[in-house]
Design a protein around this motif. Structure first.
Motif, PDB file in Angstrom:
ATOM      1  N   THR A 210       0.837  -1.198   0.000  1.00  0.00           N
ATOM      2  CA  THR A 210       0.000   0.000   0.000  1.00  0.00           C
ATOM      3  C   THR A 210       0.870   1.245   0.000  1.00  0.00           C
ATOM      4  OG1 THR A 210      -1.748  -1.138   1.226  1.00  0.00           O
ATOM      5  CG2 THR A 210      -1.831   1.266   1.196  1.00  0.00           C
ATOM      6  N   GLY A 211       1.871   1.276   0.869  1.00  0.00           N
ATOM      7  CA  GLY A 211       2.714   2.455   1.035  1.00  0.00           C
ATOM      8  C   GLY A 211       3.626   2.740  -0.137  1.00  0.00           C
ATOM      9  N   GLN A 212       3.843   1.754  -1.001  1.00  0.00           N
ATOM     10  CA  GLN A 212       4.751   1.967  -2.128  1.00  0.00           C
ATOM     11  C   GLN A 212       4.029   1.788  -3.462  1.00  0.00           C
ATOM     12  OE1 GLN A 212       8.897   1.063   0.189  1.00  0.00           O
ATOM     13  NE2 GLN A 212       8.313  -0.387  -1.338  1.00  0.00           N
ATOM     14  N   PHE A 213       3.580   0.586  -3.772  1.00  0.00           N
ATOM     15  CA  PHE A 213       2.991   0.355  -5.090  1.00  0.00           C
ATOM     16  C   PHE A 213       1.599   0.946  -5.245  1.00  0.00           C
ATOM     17  CE2 PHE A 213       6.280  -2.818  -5.801  1.00  0.00           C
ATOM     18  CZ  PHE A 213       6.650  -2.420  -7.070  1.00  0.00           C
TER      19      PHE A 213
ATOM     20  N   PHE B  56       4.788  14.370   1.732  1.00  0.00           N
ATOM     21  CA  PHE B  56       4.572  14.150   3.168  1.00  0.00           C
ATOM     22  C   PHE B  56       3.636  12.965   3.408  1.00  0.00           C
ATOM     23  CE2 PHE B  56       1.797  14.876   6.857  1.00  0.00           C
ATOM     24  CZ  PHE B  56       2.742  14.804   7.871  1.00  0.00           C
ATOM     25  N   TRP B  57       2.512  12.916   2.674  1.00  0.00           N
ATOM     26  CA  TRP B  57       1.550  11.838   2.902  1.00  0.00           C
ATOM     27  C   TRP B  57       2.111  10.476   2.492  1.00  0.00           C
ATOM     28  CZ3 TRP B  57      -1.517  13.158   6.349  1.00  0.00           C
ATOM     29  CH2 TRP B  57      -2.169  14.386   6.390  1.00  0.00           C
ATOM     30  N   VAL B  58       2.885  10.433   1.428  1.00  0.00           N
ATOM     31  CA  VAL B  58       3.504   9.159   1.043  1.00  0.00           C
ATOM     32  C   VAL B  58       4.600   8.793   2.043  1.00  0.00           C
ATOM     33  CG1 VAL B  58       4.790   7.925  -0.752  1.00  0.00           C
ATOM     34  CG2 VAL B  58       2.957   9.501  -1.400  1.00  0.00           C
ATOM     35  N   PHE B  59       5.351   9.786   2.511  1.00  0.00           N
ATOM     36  CA  PHE B  59       6.394   9.546   3.511  1.00  0.00           C
ATOM     37  C   PHE B  59       5.811   8.906   4.774  1.00  0.00           C
ATOM     38  CE2 PHE B  59       8.386  11.310   7.400  1.00  0.00           C
ATOM     39  CZ  PHE B  59       9.625  10.690   7.324  1.00  0.00           C
ATOM     40  N   ILE B  60       4.659   9.382   5.228  1.00  0.00           N
ATOM     41  CA  ILE B  60       4.009   8.799   6.411  1.00  0.00           C
ATOM     42  C   ILE B  60       3.706   7.320   6.167  1.00  0.00           C
ATOM     43  CG2 ILE B  60       1.938   8.843   7.867  1.00  0.00           C
ATOM     44  CD1 ILE B  60       3.873  11.114   8.415  1.00  0.00           C
ATOM     45  N   GLN B  61       3.246   7.007   4.973  1.00  0.00           N
ATOM     46  CA  GLN B  61       2.978   5.603   4.645  1.00  0.00           C
ATOM     47  C   GLN B  61       4.265   4.775   4.634  1.00  0.00           C
ATOM     48  OE1 GLN B  61       0.023   4.966   1.355  1.00  0.00           O
ATOM     49  NE2 GLN B  61       0.154   7.186   1.208  1.00  0.00           N
ATOM     50  N   VAL B  62       5.351   5.381   4.155  1.00  0.00           N
ATOM     51  CA  VAL B  62       6.638   4.680   4.140  1.00  0.00           C
ATOM     52  C   VAL B  62       7.108   4.405   5.579  1.00  0.00           C
ATOM     53  CG1 VAL B  62       9.071   4.804   3.447  1.00  0.00           C
ATOM     54  CG2 VAL B  62       7.290   5.598   1.886  1.00  0.00           C
ATOM     55  N   ILE B  63       6.804   5.307   6.510  1.00  0.00           N
ATOM     56  CA  ILE B  63       7.149   5.070   7.922  1.00  0.00           C
ATOM     57  C   ILE B  63       6.428   3.824   8.429  1.00  0.00           C
ATOM     58  CG2 ILE B  63       6.948   5.954  10.283  1.00  0.00           C
ATOM     59  CD1 ILE B  63       9.153   7.261   8.646  1.00  0.00           C
ATOM     60  N   PHE B  64       5.140   3.674   8.071  1.00  0.00           N
ATOM     61  CA  PHE B  64       4.423   2.446   8.456  1.00  0.00           C
ATOM     62  C   PHE B  64       5.133   1.219   7.874  1.00  0.00           C
ATOM     63  CE2 PHE B  64       0.237   5.088   8.082  1.00  0.00           C
ATOM     64  CZ  PHE B  64       0.581   5.803   9.223  1.00  0.00           C
ATOM     65  N   VAL B  65       5.577   1.357   6.611  1.00  0.00           N
ATOM     66  CA  VAL B  65       6.295   0.257   5.947  1.00  0.00           C
ATOM     67  C   VAL B  65       7.554  -0.101   6.728  1.00  0.00           C
ATOM     68  CG1 VAL B  65       7.556  -0.423   3.865  1.00  0.00           C
ATOM     69  CG2 VAL B  65       5.409   0.837   3.650  1.00  0.00           C
ATOM     70  N   THR B  66       8.329   0.905   7.127  1.00  0.00           N
ATOM     71  CA  THR B  66       9.592   0.631   7.826  1.00  0.00           C
ATOM     72  C   THR B  66       9.354  -0.025   9.185  1.00  0.00           C
ATOM     73  OG1 THR B  66       9.687   2.847   8.842  1.00  0.00           O
ATOM     74  CG2 THR B  66      10.735   2.583   6.687  1.00  0.00           C
ATOM     75  N   MET B  67       8.238   0.295   9.813  1.00  0.00           N
ATOM     76  CA  MET B  67       7.934  -0.294  11.125  1.00  0.00           C
ATOM     77  C   MET B  67       7.617  -1.787  11.008  1.00  0.00           C
ATOM     78  SD  MET B  67       5.662   2.743  12.882  1.00  0.00           S
ATOM     79  CE  MET B  67       5.538   1.965  14.502  1.00  0.00           C
ATOM     80  N   VAL B  68       6.856  -2.161   9.971  1.00  0.00           N
ATOM     81  CA  VAL B  68       6.487  -3.574   9.844  1.00  0.00           C
ATOM     82  C   VAL B  68       7.568  -4.386   9.131  1.00  0.00           C
ATOM     83  CG1 VAL B  68       4.010  -3.103   9.880  1.00  0.00           C
ATOM     84  CG2 VAL B  68       5.194  -3.174   7.681  1.00  0.00           C
ATOM     85  N   TYR B  69       8.336  -3.720   8.267  1.00  0.00           N
ATOM     86  CA  TYR B  69       9.287  -4.452   7.420  1.00  0.00           C
ATOM     87  C   TYR B  69      10.706  -4.454   7.979  1.00  0.00           C
ATOM     88  CZ  TYR B  69      11.090  -6.264   2.980  1.00  0.00           C
ATOM     89  OH  TYR B  69      11.667  -7.044   2.018  1.00  0.00           O
ATOM     90  N   GLY B  70      11.079  -3.391   8.681  1.00  0.00           N
ATOM     91  CA  GLY B  70      12.439  -3.309   9.213  1.00  0.00           C
ATOM     92  C   GLY B  70      12.837  -4.494  10.078  1.00  0.00           C
TER      93      GLY B  70
END
Length: 516
Positions: free
Chosen positions: A261-264, A417-431
């Motif tokens: 969701t946060g990327q594609f 900014f809005w896409v960056f916030i989604q990327v933060i969610f990605v880093t939390m679950v994927y990191g």
């Protein structure tokens, strides 16, 4: 418990990280090029008389590469547990690179007909099989070199490769677009990013060829402790199967949909729902990814300190609660119905042009400008035969419509900014998830056991997301739903919610370091 990893220093770990990450980054680049160029590819390898169907077919072909990833995980995971991590992911690298290069060589639909989408589908399936074996090998290889207690941090470098792969794919596309005219890029320039990958694959192969086998696996092999039947021990053993299922439904499934969701989906939404100019969409997504990528390392490091579970579950919960408000804000940023139009600057230009079938098309280009600087353009192509409009089965004139919104700098930064916030969610679950999966399974069946839940979670639940969500949006739009653009979010929200509930109840709070 072996103390091999705990006494090992980080000497040489950067060489391991570089070799593993570079190859994995290139594989993600290869895999993502297809998604990044989905809008263009839909006009090349599929019939052009129905652009929406062609785009959905392209997304389905894109998703097919994800669907076969679990099979690649089983095949290459078994090889990795039998013969070693190093040799297995050298094979996956070459398979991926070859398939990507050949996609750039397939003739267009107009040249070879239905053989074009068939060949692309076959090559896409080969890409999926290769990636199914790559990630588990790279994550396992790095984890087995990392000092005990620091696996989250060191494996998070592997996690950055997926985002960097997408970032580089966008940058290569932007550079190619900048070097060519729009006509040249549309005619043949879109193939260049596929061809470029073969050079990167060659460099990565040379680097990987010089790597040593994982010390943990080498030790197990020397002691005769490797598995003779990794598939049976991974999935035929009820105790281990329980952990495979828990890894899938309690973590990987939710992580997969949050990631895509946060990327594609964000990229697809910007281009096909918001109609943001393709180069602007690629550029702002690239910046959001660049700003967000360091957080993979931060959350990987943090997971070593406070545990993997808390961070992954928090990322899923934030995504569940905030996706709809975020996408509503994104859509309203470029919604021209909310902007003040400069009426005097509206115009329509009509021309007649011969198409590739030696038939004439009537092309109507409408442009509008708005007080904040936003520009809107819609190109409607009416297909003619013998000077008369071609009618579809409903008796309506066949036409193609392409809408483009060129956004202002202010709106661009809002979207970043809005896409960056989604990327933060990605880093939390994927990191943290690579270390989490590695630690769930014993060395002798680790490659096989961790690869399958990861690739089902990401390949099937995550990989199907763009196609399913785009279908929901298209269907809602056709039925007149005023908030049609939010309907695609129900898929990731529901899947992430199920994974969150299972993970909260059944996952261990502390990291598992017993499987050495």
């Amino acid at each position: 418990m072996s103390t091999t990893a705990s006494v090992k220093s980080t000497k040489g770990i950067w060489k391991v990280i570089t070799a593993s990450s570079l190859g994995t980054l290139i594989e993600w680049y290869d895999f993502y090029i297809f998604g990044s160029l989905a809008v263009v590819i839909s006009t090349k390898f599929f019939p052009s008389d129905n652009p929406t169907a062609a785009f959905l077919s392209t997304l389905a072909t894109f998703a097919a590469g994800f669907v076969v990833r679990p099979f690649g995980a089983l095949f290459f995971g078994r090889l990795g547990d039998l013969i070693g991590r190093k040799y297995t992911f050298m094979v996956t690298l070459l398979l991926m690179g070859g398939a990507t290069f050949l996609i750039g060589c397939v003739p267009a639909y107009e040249t070879i007909g239905f053989m074009a989408p068939l060949l692309v589908l076959i090559l896409r399936l080969l890409q999926g099989l290769a990636l199914g074996g790559e990630y588990g090998g790279a994550a396992t290889y790095v984890a087995e070199h990392a000092p005990m207690g620091e696996r989250g941090y060191w494996t998070s470098w592997i996690q950055t490769t997926a985002t960097f792969g997408l970032f580089i794919s966008l940058m290569v596309i932007l550079a190619t677009r900048a070097a060519l005219t729009p006509e040249q890029f549309d005619e043949w320039g879109w193939r260049v990013p596929f061809w470029v990958s073969i050079l990167m694959v060659f460099v990565s192969y040379i680097i990987r060829k010089k790597m040593d086998e994982s010390p943990v696996f080498a030790k197990a092999k020397a002691e005769g402790k490797t598995s003779t039947n990794p598939l049976k021990e991974s999935f035929g053993n009820r105790y281990n199967l329980k952990f495979v299922l828990l890894a899938l439904f309690g973590a990987a499934m939710g992580q997969g949909v949050v990631w895509y969701t946060g990327q594609f989906y964000a990229m697809s939404f910007l281009k096909t729902v918001m109609y943001v100019d393709s180069s602007q969409a690629d550029g702002l997504l690239g910046l959001a990814l660049l700003f967000g990528t360091p957080f993979f390392l931060f959350f990987g490091w943090l997971s070593d300190k406070i545990g993997r579970k808390a961070i992954m579950m928090a990322g899923m919960l934030l995504a569940i609660l905030l996706y709809r408000p975020i996408y509503k804000a994104m859509y309203e940023t470029t919604d021209v119905s909310l902007k003040t139009e400069i009426v005097d600057k509206a115009k329509v230009v009509a021309i007649t042009k011969e198409n590739s079938h030696q038939q004439l098309d009537s092309i109507y280009t409408s442009t509008k400008e708005f007080a904040d600087g936003t520009k809107w353009q819609q190109v409607k192509t009416l297909h003619l035969a013998d000077g008369k409009p071609i009618l579809d089965e409903k008796g309506v004139a066949k036409s193609d419509t392409k809408t483009t919104v060129t956004i202002t700098d202010s709106d661009r930064w809002s979207l970043i900014f809005w896409v960056f916030i989604q990327v933060i969610f990605v880093t939390m679950v994927y990191g943290p998830i690579a270390a989490f999966l590695v630690e769930m399974f014993p060395v002798k069946i680790r490659y096989t056991s961790m690869s399958l839940p990861y690739h089902i979670g990401n390949g099937i639940f995550g990989g199907l997301l763009p196609a399913i969500s785009t279908f929901f949006v298209t269907n809602a739009k056709e039925t007149g739903d005023p908030q049609f653009y939010l309907e695609g979010l129900w898929y990731p929200i529901v899947i992430a919610a199920i994974s969150f509930c299972i993970g909260m109840v059944y996952l261990k709070r502390k990291n598992n370091i017993e499987n050495e």
